[in-house]
Design a protein around this motif. Structure first.
Motif, PDB file in Angstrom:
ATOM      1  N   ASN A 387     -24.992 -59.037 -46.645  1.00  0.00           N
ATOM      2  CA  ASN A 387     -24.384 -60.170 -45.772  1.00  0.00           C
ATOM      3  C   ASN A 387     -23.908 -59.740 -44.496  1.00  0.00           C
ATOM      4  O   ASN A 387     -23.248 -58.542 -44.622  1.00  0.00           O
ATOM      5  N   GLU A 390     -17.703 -59.720 -40.325  1.00  0.00           N
ATOM      6  CA  GLU A 390     -17.024 -59.956 -39.144  1.00  0.00           C
ATOM      7  C   GLU A 390     -16.152 -58.694 -39.097  1.00  0.00           C
ATOM      8  O   GLU A 390     -15.790 -58.001 -38.200  1.00  0.00           O
ATOM      9  N   GLY A 404     -16.830 -62.999 -43.703  1.00  0.00           N
ATOM     10  CA  GLY A 404     -18.208 -63.214 -43.030  1.00  0.00           C
ATOM     11  C   GLY A 404     -18.301 -63.819 -41.641  1.00  0.00           C
ATOM     12  O   GLY A 404     -17.212 -64.036 -40.807  1.00  0.00           O
ATOM     13  N   ASP A 406     -19.586 -66.144 -40.578  1.00  0.00           N
ATOM     14  CA  ASP A 406     -19.249 -67.459 -40.081  1.00  0.00           C
ATOM     15  C   ASP A 406     -17.742 -67.761 -40.094  1.00  0.00           C
ATOM     16  O   ASP A 406     -17.274 -69.097 -39.710  1.00  0.00           O
ATOM     17  N   ARG A 408     -15.596 -68.118 -42.241  1.00  0.00           N
ATOM     18  CA  ARG A 408     -14.930 -68.970 -43.474  1.00  0.00           C
ATOM     19  C   ARG A 408     -15.251 -68.425 -45.023  1.00  0.00           C
ATOM     20  O   ARG A 408     -14.667 -68.679 -45.666  1.00  0.00           O
ATOM     21  N   SER A 409     -16.142 -67.596 -44.807  1.00  0.00           N
ATOM     22  CA  SER A 409     -16.473 -66.936 -46.283  1.00  0.00           C
ATOM     23  C   SER A 409     -15.471 -65.524 -46.375  1.00  0.00           C
ATOM     24  O   SER A 409     -15.463 -64.390 -45.541  1.00  0.00           O
ATOM     25  N   THR A 431     -11.748 -72.077 -39.051  1.00  0.00           N
ATOM     26  CA  THR A 431     -12.369 -70.775 -39.155  1.00  0.00           C
ATOM     27  C   THR A 431     -11.082 -69.542 -38.998  1.00  0.00           C
ATOM     28  O   THR A 431     -10.165 -69.781 -38.764  1.00  0.00           O
TER      29      THR A 431
END
Length: 576
Positions: A387, A390, A404, A406, A408-409, A431
């Motif tokens: 995956n 970030e 992540g 996104d 959020r993960s 976020t």
């Protein structure tokens, strides 16, 4: 200081002059009753005041004078006198119902007093009345359990007060159940107390920072230890008090240079293991982390439990990790007198993130994928199922935590083991920009970009018997309301360091904060910073910053020390 006294003297003389002109609530002290309200800039206090001898109301004091006197006396109620003097400004009825223990508001600047109307008012009983609104700039709150929470920047709140004239003397008939404390006086009024609490399997002690009134902080601390439950730490804590254990009346006191604690007889009904851990929690808490703190613990039956924790095995301290840098593919230890190469990571010249320790670590590559690293820097495979990631941060042992792309993960993987994903029910549509794990592995600090939780929050990490994380707490503590936080790290087990901005040297601002607690400015190097971390450099704990030119800066000594250069030509620094 001289200027401050002159200003106060001038204001006092001006107030006296106005009081000669009138004696009712029909604007005797020059309250603004029309047009825009203007606030004079507050004079910063350079020294802490000691609220040991507040003055009560004077005969003939007008409404604003009574209200200002009440505000001056409130902090002393927390620190020393239990609101004895503050209640003298209230009517007998109000004094019997006002609760100064419910909530404390920490404010910036000076309160603004505004009379609501210029018309004279009378109560049903014929007494003259005066309504005054007080505007304050609130930075934080301390609840009745000593828990500090941040308030959104620029939060202007209004407090409504009703004063009445009783037999020629003004008193406060209605006051909200809050105490107002200046941020410059906060440390003088409240004592920082770290409650040391056992984790769910009694392996370690988790620090839980509180802010208690100086006058009875020991009693308040022991009571909170007995409560046990802390919402934002969730299941990360053990429940040691299964027998309705309570303190006896006036049961925490000082005698012969020792702290005495008297518990009810439910203490003797606890298991030996739980009694030992509770005694150890009290010892560490009241002794500010001293495992040898001398105290006397008894039950109502007079049985002495003072040494119940003598054979207890629990981790009390946490060693900080050595600091490593990644430079041109080389893993370099900065913990010796000179940088020492300990391994090599192939293809890492453009790495975006890095975590490393004695057991290995991980590197976040330029393509946003993470590679597992062995202790010599060799690859042990792809992490997080490939995956896109970030940012990464180190946990305890060989844990690698990840955010992540996104925003959020939140994920965790140890070595090439299975990937764990965590839910954050409180996040909503917001976020995340950064994460950091506490040195003991019990708490996750999270930088939230938007929404009601914008700023820094902290969540408890619940672990199983094998110390593997199983879930995050459903609630969080709101540590800071600062927006645009781009970097975040734990300096030690209770202190967070974070940076807002960072697109330029002038834009970046650093802050240090005992979490949860008030923030303080943290001086940054004179360079454009791209990441911060903490770790051992030359065998000492250091705050470390990497600038965009590849220079590693570290603070020598405490956080207010001087920045020095520790390494150069560095790509990334370890976030463990």
């Amino acid at each position: 200081m001289f200027v401050k006294h002159v200003k106060r003297f001038f204001i006092m003389m001006l107030a006296i002059g106005f009081s000669v002109l009138g004696s009712s609530c029909s604007n005797p002290l020059g309250f603004p009753d029309q047009g825009a309200v203007q606030r004079l800039p507050a004079i910063e206090q350079r020294s802490k005041r000691v609220f040991t001898d507040p003055h009560g109301p004077k005969a003939g004091d007008q409404p604003e004078g009574i209200l200002r006197g009440f505000f001056d006396a409130m902090p002393a109620g927390i620190q020393s006198d239990g609101f004895h003097v503050a209640r003298d400004f209230l009517t007998r009825k109000a004094a019997s119902t006002w609760n100064g223990e419910a909530l404390s508001l920490v404010i910036q600047g000076e309160p603004t007093f505004i009379k609501k109307t210029s018309d004279m008012k009378f109560s049903d009983g014929g007494q003259e009345e005066c309504d005054i609104k007080v505007q304050i700039h609130v930075k934080g709150e301390v609840d009745n359990r000593g828990q500090y929470s941040s308030v959104s920047n620029g939060s202007i709140q209004s407090l409504d007060f009703l004063l009445i004239n009783e037999k020629g003397q003004w008193r406060i008939e209605h006051a909200p159940d809050v105490v107002v404390v200046s941020d410059s006086d906060f440390d003088q009024v409240f004592r920082q107390v770290t409650l040391y609490r056992a984790d769910s399997f009694s392996h370690i002690l988790i620090p839980d920072v509180r802010w208690f009134a100086w006058r009875d902080w020991r009693s308040l601390a022991v009571k909170e230890l007995l409560v046990g439950k802390v919402d934002w730490l969730g299941d990360s804590l053990a429940n040691l008090n299964e027998r309705e254990l309570k303190l006896e009346v006036n049961a925490v006191f000082e005698e012969n240079d020792k702290t005495h604690i008297v518990l009810n007889d439910a203490f003797s009904q606890l298991t030996h293991e739980n009694r030992a851990m509770l005694v150890h929690e009290m010892r560490m808490t009241l002794g500010d982390g001293d495992t040898n703190y001398d105290m006397v613990v008894t039950a109502a039956s007079q049985q002495d439990y003072s040494r119940e924790d003598a054979d207890l095995s629990v981790q009390n301290t946490y060693a900080s990790s050595p600091m490593y840098s990644l430079s041109a593919g080389n893993i370099v230890s900065l913990n010796s007198s000179a940088p020492l190469r300990v391994g090599r990571v192939e293809g890492s010249e453009d790495a975006r993130g890095f975590v490393f320790g004695a057991l290995g670590g991980a590197v976040l590559n330029s393509d946003s994928r993470v590679t597992c690293l062995k202790s010599n820097g060799a690859s042990c495979g792809a992490m997080f199922d490939g995956n896109l990631i970030e940012t990464i941060a180190g946990g305890i042992k060989n844990e690698i935590w990840a955010l992540g792309v996104d925003g959020r993960s939140v994920l965790m993987q140890e070595g090439n083991g299975s990937v764990q994903r965590f839910t954050l029910p409180w996040l909503g549509d917001a976020t995340i920009s950064a994460i950091a794990v506490s040195p003991d592995g019990s708490r996750l600090a999270i930088s939230v970009q938007s929404g009601p939780m914008a700023g820094v929050v902290m969540s408890g990490i619940a672990r199983n018997q094998a110390q593997v994380p199983v879930h995050l707490s459903d609630n969080v503590a709101h540590i800071s309301s600062r927006s645009r936080i781009s970097m975040l790290t734990f300096y030690n087990d209770t202190t967070l360091i974070y940076v807002i901005g960072g697109s330029s040297q002038e834009d970046a601002q650093g802050f240090q904060q005992i979490g949860p607690g008030p923030e303080h400015a943290q001086r940054l190097p004179r360079a454009q910073i791209k990441s911060i971390a903490s770790g051992q450099i030359s065998n000492g704990l250091r705050l470390v910053a990497l600038d965009t030119q590849g220079v590693v800066h570290s603070i020598s000594g405490a956080l207010d020390g001087s920045w020095v250069i520790a390494d150069t030509q560095v790509t990334v620094i370890s976030q463990r």
